[in-house]
Design a protein around this motif. Sequence first.
Motif, PDB file in Angstrom:
ATOM      1  N   ILE A  90      31.919 -13.834  55.201  1.00  0.00           N
ATOM      2  CA  ILE A  90      30.750 -13.109  54.720  1.00  0.00           C
ATOM      3  C   ILE A  90      30.979 -11.617  54.875  1.00  0.00           C
ATOM      4  CG2 ILE A  90      28.303 -12.696  55.062  1.00  0.00           C
ATOM      5  CD1 ILE A  90      27.960 -15.510  55.838  1.00  0.00           C
ATOM      6  N   THR A  91      31.570 -11.245  56.009  1.00  0.00           N
ATOM      7  CA  THR A  91      31.829  -9.816  56.209  1.00  0.00           C
ATOM      8  C   THR A  91      32.771  -9.299  55.133  1.00  0.00           C
ATOM      9  OG1 THR A  91      31.786 -10.413  58.546  1.00  0.00           O
ATOM     10  CG2 THR A  91      32.377  -8.152  58.001  1.00  0.00           C
ATOM     11  N   ARG A  92      33.792 -10.099  54.868  1.00  0.00           N
ATOM     12  CA  ARG A  92      34.748  -9.664  53.856  1.00  0.00           C
ATOM     13  C   ARG A  92      34.084  -9.513  52.486  1.00  0.00           C
ATOM     14  NH1 ARG A  92      40.367 -12.708  52.404  1.00  0.00           N
ATOM     15  NH2 ARG A  92      40.698 -11.619  50.446  1.00  0.00           N
ATOM     16  N   LEU A  93      33.291 -10.535  52.153  1.00  0.00           N
ATOM     17  CA  LEU A  93      32.625 -10.462  50.854  1.00  0.00           C
ATOM     18  C   LEU A  93      31.647  -9.305  50.818  1.00  0.00           C
ATOM     19  CD1 LEU A  93      32.015 -14.187  49.986  1.00  0.00           C
ATOM     20  CD2 LEU A  93      33.463 -12.551  48.824  1.00  0.00           C
ATOM     21  N   TYR A  94      31.054  -9.048  51.966  1.00  0.00           N
ATOM     22  CA  TYR A  94      30.117  -7.945  51.965  1.00  0.00           C
ATOM     23  C   TYR A  94      30.819  -6.627  51.723  1.00  0.00           C
ATOM     24  CZ  TYR A  94      26.593  -4.632  52.835  1.00  0.00           C
ATOM     25  OH  TYR A  94      25.740  -3.587  52.664  1.00  0.00           O
ATOM     26  N   SER A  95      31.989  -6.469  52.319  1.00  0.00           N
ATOM     27  CA  SER A  95      32.687  -5.202  52.085  1.00  0.00           C
ATOM     28  C   SER A  95      33.122  -5.099  50.635  1.00  0.00           C
ATOM     29  CB  SER A  95      33.874  -5.036  53.030  1.00  0.00           C
ATOM     30  OG  SER A  95      34.671  -6.168  53.021  1.00  0.00           O
ATOM     31  N   ARG A  96      33.423  -6.228  50.036  1.00  0.00           N
ATOM     32  CA  ARG A  96      33.756  -6.194  48.617  1.00  0.00           C
ATOM     33  C   ARG A  96      32.540  -5.796  47.788  1.00  0.00           C
ATOM     34  NH1 ARG A  96      37.604  -5.444  44.862  1.00  0.00           N
ATOM     35  NH2 ARG A  96      37.136  -6.607  42.955  1.00  0.00           N
ATOM     36  N   PHE A  97      31.418  -6.413  48.146  1.00  0.00           N
ATOM     37  CA  PHE A  97      30.172  -6.093  47.459  1.00  0.00           C
ATOM     38  C   PHE A  97      29.899  -4.600  47.565  1.00  0.00           C
ATOM     39  CE2 PHE A  97      26.008  -7.251  45.889  1.00  0.00           C
ATOM     40  CZ  PHE A  97      25.138  -6.339  46.448  1.00  0.00           C
ATOM     41  N   HIS A  98      30.094  -4.115  48.757  1.00  0.00           N
ATOM     42  CA  HIS A  98      29.826  -2.712  48.993  1.00  0.00           C
ATOM     43  C   HIS A  98      30.745  -1.818  48.187  1.00  0.00           C
ATOM     44  CE1 HIS A  98      27.767   0.304  51.251  1.00  0.00           C
ATOM     45  NE2 HIS A  98      28.900   0.860  51.665  1.00  0.00           N
ATOM     46  N   SER A  99      32.021  -2.214  48.074  1.00  0.00           N
ATOM     47  CA  SER A  99      32.950  -1.366  47.340  1.00  0.00           C
ATOM     48  C   SER A  99      32.675  -1.407  45.848  1.00  0.00           C
ATOM     49  CB  SER A  99      34.390  -1.779  47.634  1.00  0.00           C
ATOM     50  OG  SER A  99      34.663  -3.031  47.061  1.00  0.00           O
TER      51      SER A  99
END
Lengths: 758, 199
Positions: B32-41
């Motif tokens: 989830i953290t990884r996907l969140y950073s992707r979302f953020h980018s």
Amino acid sequence: MTSRAMTLAGLFLLLLTPGTGGSQVPGTDGAGDHGGPHGLDGHGANATNKAFPVLSFDYKHVQMPFEISLWVLLASLMKLGFHLIPRLSSIVPESCLLIVVGLLVGGLIRVVGEDPPILGSQLFFLCLLPPIILDAGYFLPIRPFTENVGTILMFAVVGTLWNAFFVGGLLYGVCQLEGTHLGRVDLMACLLFGSIISAVDPVAVLAVFEEIHINELLHILVFGESLLNDAVTVVLYHLFEEFAAAGGVTIKDVFLGIVCFLVVALGGILVGAIYGVLAAFTSRFTSHTRVIEPLFVFLYSYMAYLSAEVFHLSGIMALIACGAVMRPYVEANISHKSHTTIKYFLKMWSSVSETLIFIFLGVSTVAGQHHWNWTFVICTVILCLVARVLGVVGLTFMINKFRIVKLTTKDQFIIAYGGLRGAIAFSLGYLLDKVHFPMRDMFLTAIITVIFFTVFVQGMTIRPLVDLLAVKKKQETKRSINEEIHTQFLDHLLTGIEDICGHYGHHHWKDKLNRFNKKYVKKCLIAGERSKEPQLIAFYHKMEMKQAIELVESGVTPAPPNIQPKKPTERALPQLSKSREEEIRKILRTNLQKTRQRLRSYNRHTLVADPYEDGWNDMFLKRRRVMELGKKISELNNYLTVPAPAPDSPTMARARLASDPQAWSIKPKSDSIPTIQVDLASPQSPDSVNMVDEFNKPSKPTEAEEEEGLMMKAPSSSADQKERKRDKEDGVEQQRLARCLSDPGPSAEDDEDEPFLP
Amino acid sequence: MGLPLVESALQWNSGILNANRDPKNDDVEFQITRLYSRFHSLDKGENGALSREDFQRIPELAINPLGDRIINAFFPEGEDQVNFRGFMRTLAHFRPVEDNEKSKGHDASEPLNSRNNKLLFAFRLYDLDRDDKISRDELLQVLRMMVGVNISDEQLGSIADRTIQEADTNGDMSISFSEFIKVLEKVDVEQKMSIRFLH
């Protein structure tokens, strides 16, 4: 059946005895000296007898090819025999039967007093093994292979290493025990033995697995492992051979061994890929010399194998790489007939090779000098089994962490059980130098025992076990166009999702490879228009062609051919009574015979018949005769058609259509019938036929009739509206029929439906 | 902006991602953290939601034939923004199917990554007008996108017709969801429609 074998063996022996004493199979040591009398002819021995020898017996100068041919003939007849006995071939796998035959033949030869030949390593590695591997590599199902390549590599590399060290190490421990009198066997020799015996053999696996039809995943796992472990085996074998000769081993040597492994594996693949690209490139230019197309495929592959062997790289991997790389491009370039030829030849050679290998294994068992040591042999067998099971279980545990579709216990059992050893182990053992390895005979005995055990016990019991465990079987149905479309759709979808996630996974790289392939590689290696053809269209073409072939093969039966029961456009054949059918057949047969006579004179260099050879006079006469016939036929049944005069001779049309896939091009058609129209215009023919236009006339093209002769069509001269429509549809059907060829080739397998690059 | 969203995501993750198993919680948190950073980018506007333009900025998606449709799948009916929750919800379809999930009986809410739901997701990408049928035109559109411009309409039409004939069992000249499922029964959808790192 055995009597046949006996008569054949007896015949073989009769011919062999006068020839040689103690001959080895050609290719190992030189053929021994021929003692023995040579019958009636004395080469100038009797100067007094001036009579001209009417009949002489000179076996010597045909001896080698004669013997080779006899062996191959024996092998083929054995194969024939087994399949004539239905019950036998369903219980016992063919490999077992062949070994038994080999044993019998070897025994016979021994009884007669001769020395049976041994499976020489040079013969095996240079002649018998390559066809089998090429067959496997060329028809390797690429998609399941690449999807599971990680698993396969783990099993091949790590599994084989584990097996080799486990077996070698524990055997050394056993040898060191007091009671076994095996103290002479040192560690290096044991490890070498372990590396020889640990490799799963592709020939044996193919032979057994082909008959049990398990699901694709398991098949590709075991089979892929057996192919890829060749690199490991080669490296380990040479390593330990060197070490055993040199005496000691250092860390540096181990490191060099690892480097050597990478070089052997990657080098082999590189060599294979280079030859594959060369073959694909060559096939681009073969449109005028279709006859030798298959030869290029075979030659380049064999050269790849030999070139890899020159550098002691992995020949098997080179062969696989060559076949797999060249296949999509070559198949786009070559004619349908060449494709069939390649398929048939590969299957034939690999089949004969396999048979010969197993027979020779049997003969070599009888022939070899054995040194039976109970402890060693029993321990070897047990250790091999244990090592395999432990290896598979352990590796699966690790692999399952990375797999999406996990391997179940059942799968693991089949993988472990399918680890058969075969002739490669024997040949490698035979190659051992007797000087450095005095216990070579003991090794060979143990190897043969393990081979026998795996092939007989495991080979025979795997089929009932598969049924008992209810392992998923191979699905026989062909890929439908729906599956093809939706699979591609899902590929694109998953690539997109991966891109959104920023995850460079499997789909991402596959997509990149496909794009690269489409943009650069296909343009270089595929000739003409086909290079731009999307995969889906190619698949659709293939499917249509197959269906057309099936239609032709189902022939004229009074019942309509029931290929696609839902298809509304397909028309049922008219019901004909038997007597009328006979009359029709007779009439058309007379027509057909004329055609065959004309075929006789085409030359060797091209498959296209000479347009001027037919003679225009003949054609006019034929036309007139045909029209008279037509009137006769139309009286019989007004559903029958007039065999319309062909604007060009059937041979030419057939040859033109059949030989050149590049003559296809898509022609837009403003009709609602879902078909592909084929433009038959070709520069060779002075009067090209446009089959589409013929629909407007009541006459029908006769190509299809000439082809099979017995597909009757509905329309009559009085063009009824309904009949006109059926007319068009049949014309389309006829077109499809005309495009297909009389020889359906070997049974259609799933591999044919593989798209270029999945 | 970042952390509270991740935590709230972690809190309701058990609802969407079925991550009630303890040993896996760390993995899930990592993903989830990884996907969140992707979302953020991807979220250039920094407003906690993605618009269509944000997706279109991904270069590989532009050359993907199904790019537009995939983007649309993220946005619920009629909306132009998708927040992290919606983003995750769509991606949850692509989680690999666990063995223990497979053997679970039919509970009230089938997980988003079940075979059925995966197929439904794919079906909805074909069926743009949401009438629960893939008509000939919809199929033609997809074929045209996948095949490119070199092939004539007639030929594509014949392929489409053939496809529908093969799949159609009730004779309505279109592919319904159940027919779609049936046609793909031999394809290993659980493997094909799963992304490994979402495991």
